[in-house]
Design an enzyme around this catalytic site. Structure first.
Site, PDB file in Angstrom:
ATOM      1  CD  GLU B  59      -1.710  -2.438   1.427  1.00 40.91           C
ATOM      2  OE1 GLU B  59      -0.543  -2.673   1.802  1.00 40.91           O
ATOM      3  OE2 GLU B  59      -2.565  -3.324   1.300  1.00 40.91           O
ATOM      4  CG  HIS B 128     -11.867  -5.983   7.480  1.00 45.63           C
ATOM      5  ND1 HIS B 128     -10.609  -6.176   7.966  1.00 45.63           N
ATOM      6  CD2 HIS B 128     -11.914  -6.654   6.298  1.00 45.63           C
ATOM      7  CE1 HIS B 128      -9.931  -6.944   7.127  1.00 45.63           C
ATOM      8  NE2 HIS B 128     -10.693  -7.237   6.103  1.00 45.63           N
TER       9      HIS B 128
END
Lengths: 325, 350
Positions: B59, B128
């Site tokens: 990322e 999440h």
């Protein structure tokens, strides 16, 4: 190597050395009011890279970037003015010593976070590859950068996509005051570690400007020819303190003997002596070069001193493309 | 024809890719058989693997890559299947993307779009489900967009991609199947404009993203009881459309700020603070806010039952601000599916 390139290397190294020493000498005046990371002793790699790269190639660097900026063709006046915080600086006073930029010569920017520009350099290369522009992207980095995750992520992606990137590592043995021995296990070589990602890596003496140039010229040609990224590690040494104009051997983090040994291998003096011995330059030529450099430096500092500061309202500009935001 | 939010995102991406060869689109799973919940499905077939591609699980590097590609002329769109994964890229977002224009004296900006999908419920759990818009909105140099409707999903995405600044584009997973009319073609909505979704004079309710949906249920329920509220869907967290918020508060005299993020340091707190400090005289009662509690979201459905702000809480808060009893039992009773899913369409697995 042709004599012209040899002379250029010597000139560029003398120029970088003199600029850095002048900054050190004048830093105490408190007119340069930002951290500066000098690279006295490390001139060879920057000068060789500047000679091996084309003006149209792009480069990024980190916090110790004066030499890279100048070697790539950056303007001395704009750099000194930037360090002085003046509006005539290359980043109009917003960046200072650690944030140099001169897009007109392909120096796309240097930033202060270790490893921060590595993926940016890889990104710069993507349109080069897609459009077959024949350019390459050079990422200047120090020996602490291959400790960051983003470095390995970036190298991996450059290999996956076979991007035209030159990862150019100056290994001066220290990250601030932390030696490699506390940062890497004994016996490990950075270039061997990086090779595991599946790209060609090379290692050499970073104080031998002509050897660095020869290695980089071959590497740059290969990268330009579409052979994918390469990693070069050159060992060199920082003479002055990590950040600032002084010497810091009194701190005891490195031995005086180590320092003296490296100083005996002064890359500027070594090249100068060799070129005089080989009759490529004369003492008079060197004196002429030094005189030209001294005049330019004097002019650059005078320019910085006489330039205006940015107006106070500039503190609020350049955050977004337009005023709203 | 009604289009889903997810299909509208895909429509926006396809429109941008077709409109400008410099647009590239990448992220984990971009070209996989699921296509990031359908939002990137098969775009690689139409636009080729050089412009639409999968990536390593990197990322930070891929954010820096986007910045570099943008500095060299491209308009990259990077997608994270969960916002939480993007936290690995904060250095690049904060130190490079947000600062580049400023620290180099305005030489060049970074026109990148980073899509991040916010999860909720159905066991998304602590890593999440985070709604961290306040983090990004705190950073000068970043823009933060949170669409609610399918139409806005497309038009604001196009606005983001062709904006000359770095944009964090936050999609709530619970909105992906919501349907609405979506205009055809290259319809770019400039960033920074809120929308007044419902008009009234009782209370100003400021919402964003999925909170707007809960607020809509509350506002329509309240309307049936004779309480008409202004409901503002911010659409953009930074820049924030202060004139629309201020105009509404000056009309209603009451402010209820909703936030899908945590209470402490959240966007709702910023809205309350700005109105209280600069427009105190317009207020008839203390401004209020409703946000996620200051604990992570747990995984078990048993532990999320009272975690999120829902329509009944919003209706209750409005009633309290007005000193009126409001009925909410029927609002709760209307819900025909479990509390931890956005609708019957959602049955996992992620």
């Amino acid at each position: 190597m042709n004599p012209e390139t040899s002379r250029r290397l010597l000139f560029d190294m003398l120029r970088i050395r003199s600029v850095e020493e002048t900054i050190a000498a004048r830093y105490g005046e408190q007119k340069m009011r930002c951290p500066t990371h000098l690279s006295v002793g490390q001139e060879a790699v920057a000068a060789a890279a500047g000679a091996a790269l084309r003006p149209t190639d792009l480069a990024v660097s980190g916090h110790r970037a004066h030499a890279h900026y100048l070697a790539k063709g950056g303007r001395l006046k704009a750099m000194i003015a930037e360090i002085y915080g003046k509006v005539t600086g290359c980043a109009r006073g917003k960046g200072g010593s650690m944030h140099l930029v001169d897009e007109s010569v392909g120096f796309m920017g240097s930033t202060a976070i270790v490893g921060g520009t590595v993926p940016v350099g890889v990104g710069l290369s993507y349109p080069m590859k897609l459009n077959n522009t024949g350019q390459i992207s050079c990422v200047f980095l120090g020996d602490a950068v291959p400790e960051t995750g983003v470095f390995f992520e970036s190298v991996n992606f450059a290999v996956v996509k076979q991007l035209p990137v030159l990862f150019l590592c100056e290994n001066n043995g220290y990250s601030v005051y932390s030696p490699l021995s506390v940062r890497q296990p004994p016996g490990r070589k950075l270039y061997e570690l990086v090779a595991g990602f599946g790209l060609e890596t090379h290692h050499g003496d970073g104080n031998d400007a002509r050897a660095v140039y020869a290695a980089l010229s071959e590497g740059v040609a290969a990268i330009r020819g579409g052979e994918g990224p390469r990693f070069y590690e050159f060992e060199t040494y920082r003479w002055r303190e990590h950040c600032g104009p002084m010497y810091d051997n009194d701190l005891g983090y490195r031995s005086v003997a180590e320092y003296e040994a490296w100083k005996l291998r002064d890359p500027v003096l070594a090249l100068q002596r060799a070129l005089i011995t080989e009759a490529i330059v004369t003492d008079a030529d060197v004196a002429d070069m030094q005189a030209e450099i001294d005049a330019e430096i004097e002019e650059a500092f005078a320019f910085a001193e006489s330039s205006p500061f940015p107006p106070p309202e500039d503190a609020f500009t350049d955050v977004y493309a337009s005023a709203a935001g | 024809m009604a289009t889903s939010f997810a299909a509208a995102i895909r429509d926006g991406l396809a429109t941008a890719l077709a409109a400008d060869d410099d647009v590239i689109c990448f992220g984990l799973g971009t070209d996989d058989p699921k296509g990031v919940f359908g939002t990137t499905l098969d775009l690689h077939k139409q636009f080729g693997p050089d412009r639409v591609f999968d990536m390593p699980t990197s990322e930070a590097a891929m954010t820096g890559f986007a910045i570099g590609a943008a500095l060299n002329g491209m308009r990259p769109v990077l997608t994270h299947q969960r916002l939480d994964f993007a936290l690995l890229s904060l250095d690049q977002l904060v130190n490079n993307a947000a600062k580049w224009r400023f620290m180099f004296g305005g030489k060049r900006g970074v026109p990148i779009t980073i899509r991040m999908i916010i999860g909720r419920g159905w066991g998304q759990g602590p890593t999440h489900s985070q709604s961290l818009q306040s983090w990004f909105a705190h950073i000068p140099g970043l823009k933060v967009v949170m669409p609610t409707t399918a139409e806005d999903a497309k038009t604001l995405l196009l606005g983001a991609i062709f904006d000359d600044d770095p944009v964090i584009f936050l999609e709530h997973r619970w909105l992906h199947n919501m349907k609405g009319e979506v205009p055809a073609g290259d319809v770019r909505e400039p960033l920074g404009k809120a929308r007044v979704v419902r008009s009234g004079d009782a209370v100003t309710i400021v919402a964003m993203s999925y909170m707007t949906v809960e607020a809509l249920h509350a506002v329509d329920h309240l309307a049936a009881q004779g309480i008409a509220c202004d409901l503002i869907d911010l659409r953009s967290i930074r820049p924030l459309d202060w004139p629309t918020v201020i105009t509404s508060v000056q009309k209603t005299g009451r402010l209820l700020a909703l936030d899908s993020g945590h209470l402490t340091g959240g966007v709702a707190g910023e809205i309350v603070a700005r109105i209280a400090t600069d427009h105190f005289a317009s207020l008839k009662s203390a401004p209020q806010r409703l946000a996620a509690p200051d604990v992570p979201e747990a995984t078990s459905p048993a532990l999320t039952k009272n975690y999120h702000v829902r329509a009944e809480h919003i209706a209750d808060a409005v009633g309290r601000m007005l000193g009126r009893d409001v009925e909410t039992a029927s609002l709760v009773a209307q819900r025909t599916f479990p509390h931890d899913v956005p609708g019957t369409w959602f049955s996992g697995p992620f």
